[in-house]
Motif scaffolding. Structure first.
Motif, mmCIF file in Angstrom:
data_model
loop_
_atom_site.group_PDB
_atom_site.id
_atom_site.type_symbol
_atom_site.label_atom_id
_atom_site.label_comp_id
_atom_site.label_asym_id
_atom_site.label_seq_id
_atom_site.Cartn_x
_atom_site.Cartn_y
_atom_site.Cartn_z
ATOM 1 N N LEU A 297 -7.845 -11.282 5.856
ATOM 2 C CA LEU A 297 -8.225 -10.824 4.522
ATOM 3 C C LEU A 297 -7.598 -11.694 3.445
ATOM 4 C CD1 LEU A 297 -7.709 -6.958 4.959
ATOM 5 C CD2 LEU A 297 -9.874 -8.221 5.022
ATOM 6 N N PRO A 298 -8.270 -11.871 2.306
ATOM 7 C CA PRO A 298 -7.619 -12.515 1.157
ATOM 8 C C PRO A 298 -6.373 -11.728 0.762
ATOM 9 C CG PRO A 298 -9.975 -12.239 0.780
ATOM 10 C CD PRO A 298 -9.650 -11.467 2.026
ATOM 11 N N TRP A 299 -5.393 -12.418 0.155
ATOM 12 C CA TRP A 299 -4.103 -11.785 -0.098
ATOM 13 C C TRP A 299 -4.218 -10.504 -0.920
ATOM 14 C CZ3 TRP A 299 0.293 -10.284 1.180
ATOM 15 C CH2 TRP A 299 1.207 -9.773 0.246
ATOM 16 N N GLU A 300 -4.958 -10.506 -1.995
ATOM 17 C CA GLU A 300 -5.035 -9.314 -2.848
ATOM 18 C C GLU A 300 -5.596 -8.121 -2.085
ATOM 19 O OE1 GLU A 300 -3.749 -8.757 -5.755
ATOM 20 O OE2 GLU A 300 -2.980 -10.806 -5.820
ATOM 21 N N GLU A 301 -6.590 -8.360 -1.249
ATOM 22 C CA GLU A 301 -7.163 -7.264 -0.466
ATOM 23 C C GLU A 301 -6.190 -6.810 0.615
ATOM 24 O OE1 GLU A 301 -11.154 -6.263 2.214
ATOM 25 O OE2 GLU A 301 -11.047 -8.123 1.042
ATOM 26 N N ALA A 302 -5.494 -7.769 1.238
ATOM 27 C CA ALA A 302 -4.503 -7.418 2.256
ATOM 28 C C ALA A 302 -3.376 -6.586 1.643
ATOM 29 C CB ALA A 302 -3.943 -8.679 2.903
ATOM 30 N N GLN A 303 -2.942 -6.962 0.434
ATOM 31 C CA GLN A 303 -1.883 -6.221 -0.242
ATOM 32 C C GLN A 303 -2.318 -4.785 -0.528
ATOM 33 O OE1 GLN A 303 0.685 -6.337 -4.436
ATOM 34 N NE2 GLN A 303 -0.856 -7.896 -4.050
ATOM 35 N N ARG A 304 -3.524 -4.619 -1.050
ATOM 36 C CA ARG A 304 -4.019 -3.268 -1.343
ATOM 37 C C ARG A 304 -4.127 -2.431 -0.069
ATOM 38 N NH1 ARG A 304 -7.370 -6.170 -4.953
ATOM 39 N NH2 ARG A 304 -9.074 -6.176 -3.435
ATOM 40 N N PHE B 263 -2.377 -2.853 2.709
ATOM 41 C CA PHE B 263 -1.008 -2.561 3.143
ATOM 42 C C PHE B 263 -0.428 -1.386 2.367
ATOM 43 C CE2 PHE B 263 3.541 -3.182 2.224
ATOM 44 C CZ PHE B 263 4.068 -3.057 3.503
ATOM 45 N N MET B 264 -0.577 -1.396 1.051
ATOM 46 C CA MET B 264 -0.019 -0.315 0.234
ATOM 47 C C MET B 264 -0.704 1.008 0.550
ATOM 48 S SD MET B 264 2.401 -1.792 -1.396
ATOM 49 C CE MET B 264 2.886 -0.481 -2.518
ATOM 50 N N ARG B 265 -2.012 0.973 0.724
ATOM 51 C CA ARG B 265 -2.767 2.198 0.983
ATOM 52 C C ARG B 265 -2.432 2.789 2.357
ATOM 53 N NH1 ARG B 265 -7.220 0.095 0.231
ATOM 54 N NH2 ARG B 265 -7.868 -0.294 2.398
ATOM 55 N N GLU B 266 -2.293 1.926 3.360
ATOM 56 C CA GLU B 266 -2.122 2.412 4.730
ATOM 57 C C GLU B 266 -0.667 2.557 5.151
ATOM 58 O OE1 GLU B 266 -4.346 -0.107 7.331
ATOM 59 O OE2 GLU B 266 -6.298 0.458 6.466
ATOM 60 N N HIS B 267 0.225 1.723 4.597
ATOM 61 C CA HIS B 267 1.602 1.708 5.079
ATOM 62 C C HIS B 267 2.622 2.148 4.027
ATOM 63 C CE1 HIS B 267 0.567 -0.273 8.875
ATOM 64 N NE2 HIS B 267 -0.296 -0.984 8.170
ATOM 65 N N ARG B 268 2.278 2.125 2.749
ATOM 66 C CA ARG B 268 3.181 2.564 1.687
ATOM 67 C C ARG B 268 2.417 3.450 0.699
ATOM 68 N NH1 ARG B 268 5.708 0.554 5.169
ATOM 69 N NH2 ARG B 268 7.405 -0.990 5.033
ATOM 70 N N PRO B 269 1.761 4.510 1.182
ATOM 71 C CA PRO B 269 0.841 5.283 0.345
ATOM 72 C C PRO B 269 1.524 6.075 -0.765
ATOM 73 C CG PRO B 269 1.123 6.357 2.466
ATOM 74 C CD PRO B 269 1.787 5.022 2.573
ATOM 75 N N THR B 270 2.840 6.316 -0.671
ATOM 76 C CA THR B 270 3.507 7.108 -1.711
ATOM 77 C C THR B 270 3.915 6.275 -2.920
ATOM 78 O OG1 THR B 270 5.667 6.841 -0.625
ATOM 79 C CG2 THR B 270 4.365 8.810 -0.065
ATOM 80 N N SER B 271 3.686 4.962 -2.884
ATOM 81 C CA SER B 271 3.993 4.141 -4.054
ATOM 82 C C SER B 271 3.198 4.631 -5.262
ATOM 83 C CB SER B 271 3.641 2.673 -3.789
ATOM 84 O OG SER B 271 3.692 1.924 -4.988
ATOM 85 N N LEU B 272 3.874 4.798 -6.370
ATOM 86 C CA LEU B 272 3.199 5.275 -7.581
ATOM 87 C C LEU B 272 2.594 4.143 -8.397
ATOM 88 C CD1 LEU B 272 5.709 8.042 -8.756
ATOM 89 C CD2 LEU B 272 3.727 8.238 -7.232
ATOM 90 N N ILE B 273 3.015 2.917 -8.148
ATOM 91 C CA ILE B 273 2.402 1.792 -8.875
ATOM 92 C C ILE B 273 1.314 1.129 -8.034
ATOM 93 C CG2 ILE B 273 4.423 1.376 -10.305
ATOM 94 C CD1 ILE B 273 5.108 -1.002 -8.511
ATOM 95 N N GLN B 274 1.262 1.457 -6.736
ATOM 96 C CA GLN B 274 0.199 0.994 -5.838
ATOM 97 C C GLN B 274 0.041 -0.520 -5.816
ATOM 98 O OE1 GLN B 274 -2.185 2.717 -3.514
ATOM 99 N NE2 GLN B 274 -0.168 3.701 -3.588
ATOM 100 N N ARG B 275 1.168 -1.199 -5.884
ATOM 101 C CA ARG B 275 1.199 -2.662 -5.749
ATOM 102 C C ARG B 275 2.599 -3.046 -5.308
ATOM 103 N NH1 ARG B 275 4.396 -4.699 -9.698
ATOM 104 N NH2 ARG B 275 4.526 -3.583 -11.692
#
Length: 262
Positions: A202-209, A211-223
Protein backbone atom coordinates in the motif's frame (compact mmCIF):
# COMPACT_ATOMS: atom_id res chain seq x y z
CA UNK A 1 5.99 31.15 25.87
CA UNK A 2 9.63 31.97 25.17
CA UNK A 3 11.98 29.21 26.27
CA UNK A 4 15.63 30.22 26.69
CA UNK A 5 18.17 27.51 27.38
CA UNK A 6 21.22 29.62 26.63
CA UNK A 7 24.21 28.54 28.67
CA UNK A 8 22.79 25.05 29.26
CA UNK A 9 24.33 21.83 27.94
CA UNK A 10 22.00 19.01 26.92
CA UNK A 11 22.85 15.40 26.19
CA UNK A 12 20.35 13.50 24.03
CA UNK A 13 20.93 9.79 23.54
CA UNK A 14 19.92 8.08 20.33
CA UNK A 15 19.99 11.47 18.64
CA UNK A 16 21.37 10.77 15.19
CA UNK A 17 17.86 10.32 13.76
CA UNK A 18 14.15 10.14 14.50
CA UNK A 19 12.68 11.43 17.75
CA UNK A 20 16.10 11.91 19.36
CA UNK A 21 17.25 14.17 16.54
CA UNK A 22 14.00 16.17 16.67
CA UNK A 23 14.53 16.67 20.41
CA UNK A 24 18.12 17.76 19.85
CA UNK A 25 16.99 20.27 17.22
CA UNK A 26 14.36 21.68 19.56
CA UNK A 27 16.83 22.10 22.41
CA UNK A 28 19.37 23.73 20.10
CA UNK A 29 16.72 26.12 18.78
CA UNK A 30 16.09 27.16 22.40
CA UNK A 31 19.78 28.00 22.77
CA UNK A 32 21.22 24.89 24.44
CA UNK A 33 24.56 23.40 23.54
CA UNK A 34 23.70 19.84 22.50
CA UNK A 35 25.72 16.64 22.73
CA UNK A 36 24.57 14.14 20.12
CA UNK A 37 25.35 10.47 20.54
CA UNK A 38 24.77 7.33 18.53
CA UNK A 39 26.72 4.47 16.99
CA UNK A 40 26.96 5.73 13.40
CA UNK A 41 29.52 8.51 12.84
CA UNK A 42 28.13 9.49 9.42
CA UNK A 43 24.59 9.90 10.75
CA UNK A 44 25.90 11.91 13.69
CA UNK A 45 27.78 14.23 11.32
CA UNK A 46 24.62 14.76 9.28
CA UNK A 47 22.63 15.43 12.47
CA UNK A 48 25.20 17.96 13.70
CA UNK A 49 25.02 19.76 10.36
CA UNK A 50 21.25 20.09 10.75
CA UNK A 51 21.69 21.57 14.22
CA UNK A 52 24.03 24.29 13.01
CA UNK A 53 21.02 26.06 11.51
CA UNK A 54 19.07 25.74 14.78
CA UNK A 55 21.49 27.06 17.37
CA UNK A 56 24.92 26.55 18.94
CA UNK A 57 27.17 24.00 17.23
CA UNK A 58 26.62 20.47 18.45
CA UNK A 59 29.17 18.04 19.84
CA UNK A 60 29.04 14.45 18.62
CA UNK A 61 30.15 11.30 20.43
CA UNK A 62 30.05 8.08 18.45
CA UNK A 63 29.65 5.26 20.95
CA UNK A 64 27.61 2.17 21.71
CA UNK A 65 26.48 3.23 25.16
CA UNK A 66 25.06 -0.19 25.93
CA UNK A 67 28.69 -1.28 26.45
CA UNK A 68 30.99 -0.32 29.32
CA UNK A 69 33.50 1.09 26.84
CA UNK A 70 30.90 3.19 25.02
CA UNK A 71 29.43 4.53 28.26
CA UNK A 72 32.90 5.51 29.45
CA UNK A 73 33.68 7.24 26.15
CA UNK A 74 30.50 9.30 26.35
CA UNK A 75 30.88 10.49 29.93
CA UNK A 76 34.55 11.28 29.31
CA UNK A 77 33.59 13.48 26.35
CA UNK A 78 30.68 15.09 28.25
CA UNK A 79 31.50 14.86 31.97
CA UNK A 80 28.77 17.31 33.07
CA UNK A 81 25.45 18.29 31.53
CA UNK A 82 22.48 20.35 32.68
CA UNK A 83 19.86 18.42 30.72
CA UNK A 84 19.84 14.67 30.14
CA UNK A 85 17.30 13.23 27.70
CA UNK A 86 17.32 9.44 27.56
CA UNK A 87 15.71 8.81 24.18
CA UNK A 88 17.69 5.78 23.03
CA UNK A 89 15.37 2.86 22.38
CA UNK A 90 14.91 -0.18 20.18
CA UNK A 91 11.78 -2.14 19.37
CA UNK A 92 10.43 -4.80 17.08
CA UNK A 93 7.48 -7.11 16.69
CA UNK A 94 7.79 -10.66 18.03
CA UNK A 95 5.21 -13.22 19.19
CA UNK A 96 5.28 -13.23 22.99
CA UNK A 97 6.28 -16.87 23.43
CA UNK A 98 9.10 -16.58 20.87
CA UNK A 99 11.07 -13.82 22.63
CA UNK A 100 14.37 -15.37 23.70
CA UNK A 101 16.33 -14.68 26.87
CA UNK A 102 18.95 -12.83 24.82
CA UNK A 103 16.28 -10.59 23.29
CA UNK A 104 14.84 -9.80 26.72
CA UNK A 105 18.30 -8.86 27.99
CA UNK A 106 19.25 -6.84 24.92
CA UNK A 107 16.13 -4.68 24.95
CA UNK A 108 16.35 -4.11 28.71
CA UNK A 109 20.03 -3.17 28.54
CA UNK A 110 19.39 -0.77 25.64
CA UNK A 111 16.14 0.86 26.72
CA UNK A 112 16.50 0.92 30.50
CA UNK A 113 19.98 0.23 31.81
CA UNK A 114 21.71 2.82 29.59
CA UNK A 115 19.37 5.48 31.01
CA UNK A 116 19.93 4.35 34.59
CA UNK A 117 23.71 4.45 34.20
CA UNK A 118 23.70 7.93 32.70
CA UNK A 119 21.35 9.22 35.38
CA UNK A 120 23.61 7.76 38.04
CA UNK A 121 26.54 9.64 36.50
CA UNK A 122 24.96 13.04 35.84
CA UNK A 123 22.40 13.46 38.63
CA UNK A 124 24.92 14.14 41.44
CA UNK A 125 26.41 17.08 39.52
CA UNK A 126 22.99 18.52 38.82
CA UNK A 127 21.92 18.30 42.45
CA UNK A 128 25.20 19.85 43.61
CA UNK A 129 24.62 22.82 41.27
CA UNK A 130 20.96 23.10 42.30
CA UNK A 131 19.55 22.84 38.77
CA UNK A 132 19.04 20.12 36.23
CA UNK A 133 16.59 18.24 34.06
CA UNK A 134 16.44 14.48 33.51
CA UNK A 135 13.93 12.93 31.13
CA UNK A 136 13.11 9.46 29.88
CA UNK A 137 11.34 8.82 26.61
CA UNK A 138 8.66 6.28 27.50
CA UNK A 139 5.80 5.14 25.32
CA UNK A 140 2.11 4.39 25.23
CA UNK A 141 3.33 0.78 25.28
CA UNK A 142 4.22 1.30 28.94
CA UNK A 143 0.54 1.35 29.90
CA UNK A 144 -1.11 -0.26 26.87
CA UNK A 145 1.34 -3.11 26.33
CA UNK A 146 1.04 -4.36 22.73
CA UNK A 147 0.76 -8.12 22.35
CA UNK A 148 3.20 -8.05 19.43
CA UNK A 149 6.07 -6.60 21.53
CA UNK A 150 5.60 -7.16 25.23
CA UNK A 151 9.37 -7.03 25.82
CA UNK A 152 9.40 -3.44 24.53
CA UNK A 153 6.36 -2.54 26.62
CA UNK A 154 8.09 -3.94 29.71
CA UNK A 155 11.07 -1.62 29.23
CA UNK A 156 8.87 1.43 28.86
CA UNK A 157 6.90 0.53 31.99
CA UNK A 158 10.23 0.20 33.77
CA UNK A 159 11.20 3.71 32.69
CA UNK A 160 8.11 5.13 34.40
CA UNK A 161 9.27 3.54 37.65
CA UNK A 162 12.86 4.65 37.12
CA UNK A 163 11.73 8.22 36.47
CA UNK A 164 9.53 8.41 39.53
CA UNK A 165 12.22 6.86 41.71
CA UNK A 166 14.98 9.23 40.61
CA UNK A 167 12.60 12.18 41.02
CA UNK A 168 12.29 11.18 44.67
CA UNK A 169 16.07 10.88 44.94
CA UNK A 170 16.36 14.46 43.62
CA UNK A 171 13.61 15.89 45.85
CA UNK A 172 14.23 19.45 47.03
CA UNK A 173 17.39 19.94 44.97
CA UNK A 174 16.09 22.06 42.08
CA UNK A 175 16.44 19.11 39.70
CA UNK A 176 13.34 17.74 37.99
CA UNK A 177 12.95 14.21 36.65
CA UNK A 178 10.11 13.21 34.32
CA UNK A 179 9.13 10.72 31.66
CA UNK A 180 7.39 11.52 28.39
CA UNK A 181 4.84 9.00 27.14
CA UNK A 182 5.11 9.18 23.38
CA UNK A 183 2.32 7.75 21.29
CA UNK A 184 2.65 6.10 17.87
CA UNK A 185 5.18 8.35 16.15
CA UNK A 186 6.20 8.74 12.52
CA UNK A 187 9.81 7.61 12.20
CA UNK A 188 11.66 5.46 9.71
CA UNK A 189 11.62 2.53 12.11
CA UNK A 190 7.89 2.88 12.65
CA UNK A 191 7.30 2.97 8.90
CA UNK A 192 9.05 -0.41 8.69
CA UNK A 193 6.97 -1.63 11.64
CA UNK A 194 3.73 -0.48 10.01
CA UNK A 195 4.60 -2.33 6.83
CA UNK A 196 5.26 -5.47 8.90
CA UNK A 197 1.74 -5.36 10.31
CA UNK A 198 -0.19 -4.01 7.32
CA UNK A 199 -0.19 -6.56 4.47
CA UNK A 200 0.16 -5.63 0.84
CA UNK A 201 2.13 -2.98 -1.03
CA UNK A 202 0.00 0.00 0.00
CA UNK A 203 1.08 3.63 -0.46
CA UNK A 204 2.37 5.08 2.81
CA UNK A 205 -0.62 7.30 3.61
CA UNK A 206 -3.06 4.44 3.09
CA UNK A 207 -0.86 2.04 5.07
CA UNK A 208 -0.69 4.55 7.93
CA UNK A 209 -4.48 4.97 8.03
CA UNK A 210 -4.96 1.19 7.95
CA UNK A 211 -2.43 0.73 10.76
CA UNK A 212 -4.13 3.33 12.96
CA UNK A 213 -7.59 1.94 12.27
CA UNK A 214 -6.70 -1.72 12.83
CA UNK A 215 -3.87 -1.60 15.37
CA UNK A 216 -4.21 1.74 17.22
CA UNK A 217 -7.98 2.42 17.02
CA UNK A 218 -8.19 4.40 20.29
CA UNK A 219 -6.01 7.22 18.94
CA UNK A 220 -8.00 10.43 19.06
CA UNK A 221 -5.98 12.18 16.36
CA UNK A 222 -6.12 9.11 14.05
CA UNK A 223 -2.65 9.69 12.65
CA UNK A 224 0.93 9.09 13.64
CA UNK A 225 2.52 11.80 15.76
CA UNK A 226 5.36 13.77 14.20
CA UNK A 227 8.71 13.74 16.08
CA UNK A 228 8.66 17.51 16.54
CA UNK A 229 5.46 17.14 18.56
CA UNK A 230 7.32 14.92 21.03
CA UNK A 231 10.25 17.34 21.01
CA UNK A 232 7.99 20.25 21.98
CA UNK A 233 7.11 18.55 25.27
CA UNK A 234 10.73 17.65 25.99
CA UNK A 235 11.90 21.21 25.37
CA UNK A 236 9.24 22.56 27.72
CA UNK A 237 10.19 20.08 30.46
CA UNK A 238 13.81 21.15 30.00
CA UNK A 239 12.95 24.77 30.61
CA UNK A 240 12.90 26.94 33.75
CA UNK A 241 9.14 27.29 33.17
CA UNK A 242 8.69 23.59 34.08
CA UNK A 243 10.27 23.97 37.52
CA UNK A 244 7.22 22.59 39.38
CA UNK A 245 6.75 19.55 37.14
CA UNK A 246 8.67 16.55 38.45
CA UNK A 247 8.04 12.88 39.07
CA UNK A 248 5.48 12.94 36.29
CA UNK A 249 4.63 10.88 33.23
CA UNK A 250 3.45 13.38 30.63
CA UNK A 251 1.57 12.13 27.62
CA UNK A 252 2.11 13.13 24.00
CA UNK A 253 0.12 10.21 22.68
CA UNK A 254 -2.60 11.76 20.56
CA UNK A 255 -5.13 10.50 23.09
CA UNK A 256 -4.23 6.89 22.29
CA UNK A 257 -4.13 5.65 25.89
CA UNK A 258 -7.76 5.30 26.96
CA UNK A 259 -7.22 6.56 30.50
CA UNK A 260 -7.34 9.84 32.41
CA UNK A 261 -4.05 9.02 34.19
CA UNK A 262 -1.01 7.22 32.74
Amino acid sequence: MRIDLSGKTALVTGSSQGIGLAIAEGLAAAGARVVLTGRNEDRLAEAAARLRDAGPEATTVAADITSDEGHARLVAAAPDVDILVNSLGVFGARPALEITDDEWRRIFDTNVLTAVRLTRHYLPGMTARGWGRVQYLASDSAVAVPVEMIHYGMTKTALLAVSRGFAKAAAGTGVTVNSVIAGPTHTGGVEDFVHQLVPGDLPWEEAQRTFMREHRPTSLIQRLIEPVEIANMVVYLSSPQASATTGGALRVDGGYVNSILP
